[in-house]
Design a protein around this motif. Sequence first.
Motif, PDB file in Angstrom:
ATOM      1  N   ARG A 149       0.558  -1.303   0.166  1.00 31.56           N
ATOM      2  CA  ARG A 149      -0.146   0.173   0.334  1.00 31.56           C
ATOM      3  C   ARG A 149       0.893   1.407   0.129  1.00 31.56           C
ATOM      4  O   ARG A 149       0.448   2.109  -0.699  1.00 31.56           O
ATOM      5  N   ASP A 150       2.052   1.109   0.578  1.00 27.85           N
ATOM      6  CA  ASP A 150       2.889   2.197   0.727  1.00 27.85           C
ATOM      7  C   ASP A 150       3.627   2.482  -0.438  1.00 27.85           C
ATOM      8  O   ASP A 150       3.866   3.698  -0.976  1.00 27.85           O
TER       9      ASP A 150
ATOM     10  N   TRP B 183       1.798   1.888  -3.834  1.00 27.94           N
ATOM     11  CA  TRP B 183       1.401   2.669  -4.729  1.00 27.94           C
ATOM     12  C   TRP B 183       0.886   3.856  -3.689  1.00 27.94           C
ATOM     13  O   TRP B 183       0.919   4.707  -4.916  1.00 27.94           O
ATOM     14  N   ARG B 184       0.830   3.690  -2.054  1.00 24.80           N
ATOM     15  CA  ARG B 184       1.063   5.579  -2.900  1.00 24.80           C
ATOM     16  C   ARG B 184       1.648   6.143  -2.714  1.00 24.80           C
ATOM     17  O   ARG B 184       1.834   7.206  -3.576  1.00 24.80           O
ATOM     18  N   LYS B 185       3.126   5.676  -2.974  1.00 24.30           N
ATOM     19  CA  LYS B 185       4.202   6.303  -3.991  1.00 24.30           C
ATOM     20  C   LYS B 185       4.208   6.743  -4.952  1.00 24.30           C
ATOM     21  O   LYS B 185       4.464   7.737  -5.815  1.00 24.30           O
TER      22      LYS B 185
ATOM     23  N   GLU C 154       1.323   6.825  -7.133  1.00 29.96           N
ATOM     24  CA  GLU C 154       0.521   8.067  -7.292  1.00 29.96           C
ATOM     25  C   GLU C 154       1.185   9.517  -7.351  1.00 29.96           C
ATOM     26  O   GLU C 154       0.317  10.040  -7.603  1.00 29.96           O
ATOM     27  N   ARG C 155       1.385   9.337  -5.735  1.00 28.25           N
ATOM     28  CA  ARG C 155       2.282  10.228  -5.433  1.00 28.25           C
ATOM     29  C   ARG C 155       3.062  10.953  -6.905  1.00 28.25           C
ATOM     30  O   ARG C 155       2.642  12.486  -7.476  1.00 28.25           O
TER      31      ARG C 155
ATOM     32  N   GLN D 101      -6.330  -0.033  -4.874  1.00 31.47           N
ATOM     33  CA  GLN D 101      -5.532   0.066  -3.970  1.00 31.47           C
ATOM     34  C   GLN D 101      -6.442   1.410  -3.146  1.00 31.47           C
ATOM     35  O   GLN D 101      -5.942   1.710  -1.951  1.00 31.47           O
ATOM     36  N   SER D 102      -6.871   1.797  -3.515  1.00 28.21           N
ATOM     37  CA  SER D 102      -8.044   3.060  -2.927  1.00 28.21           C
ATOM     38  C   SER D 102      -8.872   2.886  -2.532  1.00 28.21           C
ATOM     39  O   SER D 102      -9.959   3.570  -1.638  1.00 28.21           O
TER      40      SER D 102
END
Length: 163
Positions: free
Chosen positions: A68-69, A71-73, A75-76, A106-107
């Motif tokens: 998840r982390d 994926w967030r990276k 996305e940023r 992810q969302s």
Amino acid sequence: MKRSREKEASELFAALYPRLAGWCRRLVDDDGTAHEIASEAFTRLWARWTAVDEPRGFLYVTAANLVRDHWRKLERERKALRRATTESAIGPTSEQADPSVRLLVQSLPERLRVPILLHYYADMPIREVSMLTGRKEGTVKADLHAARELLRAHLGRSLDHTP
């Protein structure tokens, strides 16, 4: 005692690392990142070795959080790239929904995302997901259903926006 602890950890690593890394590989679509995540999950397990009752569950939940982390990276980074490229464009651009299942998963809220990852991506039966998450089997089933409905609704909206 230290020797048996190291032997037990070594045996656990040999038994679980290939499957955990493979599961991560399917989620992040990159061998190197998958191995980093799986290794980090084992490192965190080793740091808490005596306090963890269910090492396999700890590994998968930890890996899910690390994915998840990741994926967030990503996305940023995508948003920053999109911002940089659209600033030079004339007029505003509309963001189209990405129908990628990975991005949709992810969302999801963590309450729904973790059971989806464990059940569908790690091929764990509902009973095991229930044990690992500390939720009743009925709750896991309801969460899986709710997650599928959210994904279905979002995919339907994405498909409706075709030009």
